[in-house]
Design an enzyme around this catalytic site. Structure first.
Site, short mmCIF file in Angstrom:
data_model
loop_
_atom_site.label_atom_id
_atom_site.label_comp_id
_atom_site.label_asym_id
_atom_site.label_seq_id
_atom_site.Cartn_x
_atom_site.Cartn_y
_atom_site.Cartn_z
N SER A 71 0.82 -1.22 0.00
CA SER A 71 0.00 0.00 0.00
C SER A 71 0.85 1.27 0.00
O SER A 71 2.00 1.28 0.45
CB SER A 71 -0.90 0.03 1.23
OG SER A 71 -1.64 -1.16 1.33
N1 SAH Z 1 -1.08 -5.20 3.74
C1 SAH Z 1 -0.32 -5.43 2.54
C2 SAH Z 1 -1.08 -4.98 1.31
C3 SAH Z 1 -1.29 -6.15 0.46
S1 SAH Z 1 -2.33 -6.02 -0.93
C4 SAH Z 1 1.07 -4.83 2.61
O1 SAH Z 1 1.34 -4.07 3.54
O2 SAH Z 1 1.90 -5.13 1.73
C5 SAH Z 1 -3.64 -7.08 -0.43
C6 SAH Z 1 -3.29 -8.50 -0.09
O3 SAH Z 1 -4.51 -9.16 0.27
C7 SAH Z 1 -2.71 -9.29 -1.25
O4 SAH Z 1 -1.48 -9.83 -0.87
C8 SAH Z 1 -3.75 -10.37 -1.49
O5 SAH Z 1 -3.18 -11.61 -1.90
C9 SAH Z 1 -4.42 -10.49 -0.15
N2 SAH Z 1 -5.77 -11.07 -0.17
C10 SAH Z 1 -6.77 -10.87 -1.06
N3 SAH Z 1 -7.86 -11.58 -0.73
C11 SAH Z 1 -7.55 -12.25 0.41
C12 SAH Z 1 -8.25 -13.16 1.26
N4 SAH Z 1 -9.50 -13.52 1.01
N5 SAH Z 1 -7.61 -13.66 2.32
C13 SAH Z 1 -6.33 -13.31 2.61
N6 SAH Z 1 -5.60 -12.46 1.86
C14 SAH Z 1 -6.21 -11.93 0.77
#
Ligand code: SAH
Length: 214
Positions: free
Chosen positions: A61
């Site tokens: 993010s």
């Molecule tokens: N918090 C992260 C942002 C990641 S982007 C950071 O600081 O880097 C969002 C993430 O959510 C992705 O890695 C994606 O694979 C995950 N995601 C999407 N749907 C999901 C679900 N149902 N359960 C767990 N993770 C999920």
């Protein structure tokens, strides 16, 4: 002053100008080396205020969004917090400095493994991470005082609401991930239902139900 340090300070000033004024939030961001969470081709942009690509087609993010979401969660060091969407682990590393224990769920195993290595390297010991579908929450560890969802949900996941304590806060981006923007919500669970504040537009990858092949 080292160049990286100067860039972090510039970034913190930008966050402050954009409404992130909570000192513990800013201090946690200052202490978290974002360059360890981005892919090598983007190292020179680690302290720019932009989202960056990570593996598995996901993103880390934008620092301002990390700041806004962290501040809105109002975490204290006695709290048990759940994060959905570990991704690079950057948001988790920031949150872990503010709470007692952070639980984080990621559906892509390679991302989770890499994030866990980063936590170890940084000697962050209060994070418990697992591979799974975060829209189901983490029932064995519920209830949580705080929940942060870092992927865009179509609807507020009912299981996450169930696993949030009364008086607890959940921050999540709501809306279609294919649309240009989603709506960042701060949800407070009260005895009489949910109180919702709108924190503004954000852009996230989708919260996907079920598990990928990796
Ligand atoms: N918090 C992260 C942002 C990641 S982007 C950071 O600081 O880097 C969002 C993430 O959510 C992705 O890695 C994606 O694979 C995950 N995601 C999407 N749907 C999901 C679900 N149902 N359960 C767990 N993770 C999920």
């Amino acid at each position: 002053m080292a160049a990286a340090e100067a860039r972090i300070i510039r970034l913190l000033m930008e966050l402050r100008r954009n409404g992130v004024t909570d000192t513990p939030t800013l201090a946690a961001i200052e202490r978290t080396p974002r360059e360890l969470f981005v892919a090598p081709p983007f190292l020179d942009q680690a302290y720019e205020n932009t989202a960056l690509p990570i593996a598995c087609g996901q993103t880390v993010s934008q620092p301002l969004v990390v700041g806004v979401m962290t501040q809105a969660l109002e975490v204290t060091d006695r709290m048990k917090v759940l994060e959905i969407g570990t991704g690079s682990g950057y948001q988790a590393a920031v949150l872990a400095q503010l709470c007692r224990r952070l639980y984080t769920v990621e559906r892509h195993k390679p991302l989770l493994k890499q994030a866990e290595e980063r936590f170890k390297h940084l000697r962050i010991h209060n994070i418990t991470a697992k591979v799974g579908d975060g829209s189901r929450g983490w029932p064995e560890q519920a209830p949580f005082e705080r929940i942060m969802v870092t992927a865009a949900a179509h609807d507020i996941p009912p299981k996450l609401v169930d696993q949030l304590k009364v008086g607890g806060i959940m921050v999540l981006p709501l809306g279609d991930a294919h649309a240009l923007e989603q709506d960042l919500l701060k949800i407070t669970k009260t005895e009489n239902g949910l109180h919702i504040d709108h924190l503004g537009p954000v852009r996230f990858v989708p919260l996907v139900e079920g598990m990928p092949e990796d």
